[in-house]
Structure formats: C-alpha cells, structure tokens
Scaffold this motif. Sequence first.
Motif, PDB file in Angstrom:
ATOM      1  N   ALA A 170      -5.189   2.956   1.124  1.00  0.00           N
ATOM      2  CA  ALA A 170      -3.978   3.121   0.306  1.00  0.00           C
ATOM      3  C   ALA A 170      -2.860   3.781   1.109  1.00  0.00           C
ATOM      4  O   ALA A 170      -1.692   3.387   1.004  1.00  0.00           O
ATOM      5  N   LEU A 171      -3.207   4.772   1.923  1.00  0.00           N
ATOM      6  CA  LEU A 171      -2.201   5.451   2.734  1.00  0.00           C
ATOM      7  C   LEU A 171      -1.629   4.522   3.806  1.00  0.00           C
ATOM      8  O   LEU A 171      -0.428   4.559   4.106  1.00  0.00           O
ATOM      9  N   ILE A 172      -2.473   3.693   4.405  1.00  0.00           N
ATOM     10  CA  ILE A 172      -1.993   2.731   5.396  1.00  0.00           C
ATOM     11  C   ILE A 172      -1.017   1.757   4.744  1.00  0.00           C
ATOM     12  O   ILE A 172       0.053   1.440   5.299  1.00  0.00           O
ATOM     13  N   THR A 173      -1.379   1.274   3.558  1.00  0.00           N
ATOM     14  CA  THR A 173      -0.490   0.364   2.822  1.00  0.00           C
ATOM     15  C   THR A 173       0.825   1.053   2.474  1.00  0.00           C
ATOM     16  O   THR A 173       1.905   0.454   2.588  1.00  0.00           O
ATOM     17  N   LEU A 174       0.733   2.311   2.072  1.00  0.00           N
ATOM     18  CA  LEU A 174       1.931   3.070   1.743  1.00  0.00           C
ATOM     19  C   LEU A 174       2.837   3.207   2.958  1.00  0.00           C
ATOM     20  O   LEU A 174       4.070   3.093   2.853  1.00  0.00           O
ATOM     21  N   GLY A 175       2.242   3.434   4.118  1.00  0.00           N
ATOM     22  CA  GLY A 175       3.029   3.512   5.337  1.00  0.00           C
ATOM     23  C   GLY A 175       3.695   2.199   5.695  1.00  0.00           C
ATOM     24  O   GLY A 175       4.857   2.164   6.122  1.00  0.00           O
ATOM     25  N   LEU A 176       2.982   1.098   5.485  1.00  0.00           N
ATOM     26  CA  LEU A 176       3.533  -0.221   5.830  1.00  0.00           C
ATOM     27  C   LEU A 176       4.716  -0.586   4.938  1.00  0.00           C
ATOM     28  O   LEU A 176       5.732  -1.094   5.420  1.00  0.00           O
TER      29      LEU A 176
ATOM     30  N   PHE B 142      -1.645   7.292  -6.634  1.00  0.00           N
ATOM     31  CA  PHE B 142      -2.713   7.485  -7.611  1.00  0.00           C
ATOM     32  C   PHE B 142      -4.059   7.078  -7.016  1.00  0.00           C
ATOM     33  O   PHE B 142      -5.073   7.747  -7.231  1.00  0.00           O
ATOM     34  N   ILE B 143      -4.076   5.975  -6.280  1.00  0.00           N
ATOM     35  CA  ILE B 143      -5.319   5.520  -5.649  1.00  0.00           C
ATOM     36  C   ILE B 143      -5.760   6.491  -4.563  1.00  0.00           C
ATOM     37  O   ILE B 143      -6.936   6.887  -4.489  1.00  0.00           O
ATOM     38  N   ALA B 144      -4.822   6.890  -3.700  1.00  0.00           N
ATOM     39  CA  ALA B 144      -5.146   7.751  -2.564  1.00  0.00           C
ATOM     40  C   ALA B 144      -5.725   9.082  -3.017  1.00  0.00           C
ATOM     41  O   ALA B 144      -6.663   9.606  -2.410  1.00  0.00           O
TER      42      ALA B 144
ATOM     43  N   GLY C 192       0.194  13.487 -11.840  1.00  0.00           N
ATOM     44  CA  GLY C 192      -0.533  12.306 -12.278  1.00  0.00           C
ATOM     45  C   GLY C 192      -1.695  11.912 -11.390  1.00  0.00           C
ATOM     46  O   GLY C 192      -2.805  11.667 -11.886  1.00  0.00           O
ATOM     47  N   PRO C 193      -1.502  11.843 -10.061  1.00  0.00           N
ATOM     48  CA  PRO C 193      -2.634  11.485  -9.200  1.00  0.00           C
ATOM     49  C   PRO C 193      -3.814  12.439  -9.327  1.00  0.00           C
ATOM     50  O   PRO C 193      -4.973  12.013  -9.216  1.00  0.00           O
ATOM     51  N   TYR C 194      -3.547  13.711  -9.584  1.00  0.00           N
ATOM     52  CA  TYR C 194      -4.628  14.688  -9.695  1.00  0.00           C
ATOM     53  C   TYR C 194      -5.313  14.617 -11.049  1.00  0.00           C
ATOM     54  O   TYR C 194      -6.489  14.994 -11.180  1.00  0.00           O
ATOM     55  N   PHE C 195      -4.598  14.117 -12.053  1.00  0.00           N
ATOM     56  CA  PHE C 195      -5.261  13.832 -13.325  1.00  0.00           C
ATOM     57  C   PHE C 195      -6.241  12.676 -13.130  1.00  0.00           C
ATOM     58  O   PHE C 195      -7.370  12.712 -13.651  1.00  0.00           O
ATOM     59  N   ALA C 196      -5.819  11.662 -12.370  1.00  0.00           N
ATOM     60  CA  ALA C 196      -6.727  10.560 -12.044  1.00  0.00           C
ATOM     61  C   ALA C 196      -7.930  11.072 -11.255  1.00  0.00           C
ATOM     62  O   ALA C 196      -9.069  10.649 -11.483  1.00  0.00           O
TER      63      ALA C 196
END
Length: 491
Positions: free
Chosen positions: A350-356, A373-375, A305-309
């Motif tokens: 987005a990755l920082i938020t994902l880590g938090l 999806f954002i990252a 899905g993320p790569y479709f985005a």
Amino acid sequence: MAVTSVEKGNVESGVVQTPVPEIEAPASCIGSRHVQVVMLFLLITLGYGMRVNLSVGIVAMTDPTVNPGMPTYDWDDKPTILSSFFWGYVIPQIGAGQLAKTYGPKWFLAVTMFISSLFTILIPFMAELGSWGVIACRIMQGLAQGFFFPSSHNLLGKWVPPTERARMGTFVYAGGPFGTVLANPTTGWISASSLGWPFAFYIYGAAGLLWCVAWIYLGKNSPSDHKSMDPIERKYIETSLGQVDNKVVPPTPWKSIVSSLPVWAILIAHSGQNWGFSTLLTNIPTYMGKVLGFDIAHNGLLSAGPYFAFWVLSFVFSGITDYVIMNKIVSVAVARKVANSIGLYVPAAALITLGLISDTDSDISDITLVLLFIAVGVNSSCFCGYNVNHIDLSPTHAGTLMGITNGFSNIFSIIAPLLVQFIVSDEENPQQWAVVFYIAAAVSIAGNTFFVFFGSGEIQPWDSIEPNENTIDPPKEKEMEERKHSNGQRY
C-alpha cells in the motif's frame, strides 16, 4: 466447563499424548483476570493517547490560523519534537522487564503512569520556554512509558491462561490503536475550539492520574496476590499455566537469548514494523493537512480513521489465528509467520502504491485515504505474529524478551521521523513524501522476510529453570521441559 491439558512425551515413532487431569474453569464469564486485562487495556490506551496527541496538537501549536486566540510558536524542528518521545522510551525497556520479573510490575506501572501524566500536563507550560521544553517533556514521557509493554507482558504471562492468550493479549495491545483513534479527533476538536490546544494535554494528564488511583486498588502482580478472587478462578489460572508457589526468581539466560536466532527474528520484525508504524503515526496529521488540505478538525478525525481500522481488524486477525492454532490447522510457527506477513507485506504494498500515485498531478485525496487505511489497518495482523511470539519462545522470560525487542526496535521509531525531517523539506511536496513511503515499505519487507526464514513457534530450551535445592528436583526437570514444549506446540 473444563479445560483439558495434554502432556507430550517424545518417542522414536513420534509424539505420544498422555491426558492430564482436567482443569475446572470458573462458572462466571467475568473474573479477576478480566479486571486486570481491562486495566492494562486502559493503560495502553491512555499511554498512546499521551504519545500521539502531540502529532495533531503540534499543528495548532505552530499554525496561527487554526485558533487565533491561542498561543502559537515558530518551530522548524517538528519532526525532532515528535520523535523525542522515543529518545526516552528505548532506555528503560530491558531494565523494566527485569524489574517487573523480580519485584512485580504493579507499583512500577503506578509510578510511571503518574510521571507520564504529570509531564503531559506540563507540556503547555514548557512550550513557552521553546521547543526544547516540549522535547524535555516528551523524553520524560518516553522514559516512563518504557515500562508499559514489558510490565504488561509480565502480567499477561501470570494472569492469562494459554487458551485465552491470543484474544486477551490482542485486547490489551489493541489499546494502542484505540488510544490513537480517541486522541487524534479529540485533540483536533479541542484545538479548534474555544478551549484551545492546551486542554488536550490537561485532559489526558488528568485521565492518567485517575488511572493511577484505580490501579493502586485493583492491580495485582499475580493471582496469588489477589486475596479476594474466586479460588476456583485462581486454581484455573495457576494450573493451566503450570505455576507453582515458588518465590525464587529464575535467572535470565542472557547468553542463550543473545545467541537465539528466533529472538533475533522477533527483534528484526519488530524493528521493521516500528519504522513504518512510527513514520505514519507521527506524520499522518501533517501529511493530511499539508498535502491533502484537510483542516485541523477534519484532520484529527480522518487521521484517526486508519487506527480505528487497525483496532477492529486486530480482533478479526486474532480470532482467525487463535482458531487455526487451536484446531491444529497449521503449527504455531506457521500461524505466526502468516499473520506477520499479512501485517507487513500488505501495508508495504500500500505504501509503495501511495508513493507511485504521489508522482501524478491528479487529485489523489480519495485513493490516498484508502491506501492509508490499508497500510495502518492491516498492520494489526502483527499482533498475532511477532508481538506474542515472545511468549511462544519463553513464557518464563517473556517480559524481558519484550523489553529487549521493544527497546532496540524503537531506536527505529527515533530514526524514522528524523529521516522525514531531512527528506521532506517542503511539506506540501507529495514527491518528497513518496520517498518516505518507499523507505518505510522496504524496511517492513526486509524485517518480515527475516522473520519468515528464522522465526519459531516452539518453547526454547533455555526457557527451563535450572534445578537447584531452592527450585525443583533434578528428576523433574525433563518432565517440566516436556510439559512446556507441549504447551508451546498446542498454543
């Protein structure tokens, strides 16, 4: 329909524009250049499919619960297996760019796709010998695919008029995320079916062999090699690119390239992007399976899905970037830097938020998918940034520049997945994955910041061909440089 080019001459008061005769565009909207671009798109699509299907396939290859009827293996070096592709990938890059410039890329692409397809088919057989057998196949795949990007850049420089460069270039390289979109769910479905995971490799290998046959008949090194194409289209391409019937291969200005700060800016931005992209590319299926608890069939679909985005947004960003450059809303340099900043800063956030949120005990499945999806999706803006900046700096040596930056930057594609192996000792521990995301974000931010400060959108002085008795007359050198500078400013 006609395209008018503009020649610029420098005067004390500024820039004077002198009209140049109009270039007649072909009446047909589909021409020989589009066939070449579609073939390159399929090349990148299949190449990425072969590259990433192991990321999903290895889950079925090492988990006996996925498909009890299929062979499985007790391997504890999965990150090493996944990163081994890049061990071979980085080696031929610079040489591939030089060979494509000297001899033409057609047969190099045919042979290397054949090799990549062959070793894709061999993976199920080599797996019986141990993880080192799969690693050997991956290294050979990487060696072969190391020719894909430099050769594609070379062909784009010869086939695509400047006014179509952003859209066609994006279309070709969007084959990467599109190939990922196809490979992840397809491999997941096949692995969970009665066919089993080996058929995922057989299918991609067979598709690559079919591409080789089609390319031998359809692929051409340049419009001058295509004897049956519309002569109006040939003249349109060659005139818009300023091509001349010259068999002399221009020398590569190695010293100037190595000392060029804008080239270093591309290299560092490329490295930052590759670190984050390869981290997610090789580990999203494992992360979704171990942390989020998705089974192999859903894992393949959701991880695609993320790569479709990424694929969809790449056309949005390329259209916007092309528009602002062609309408002179901002300069080429500013457009590239803004696009690159969107493509690296937003995914880093987005990755920082994902880590938090990974440090929390609550269910994070839904928000994690959104952030992934954002990252991955917004990262496609880099296609309009550093990824085409080689052609801005030097149309003559674009393939060689791509070989340099793609080769050295993919060293980070080796390091990043290996680092995951050391950090993530427990694949079900979200806190350990959080460290991986923080590091990827930091590298992306650092890489783009350097590009913002030191990147350029103008043709560099060393792009010009040095005059001699076999190339151009000395009085024409200044005119050629001014014409190239004009193209660089406009496009």
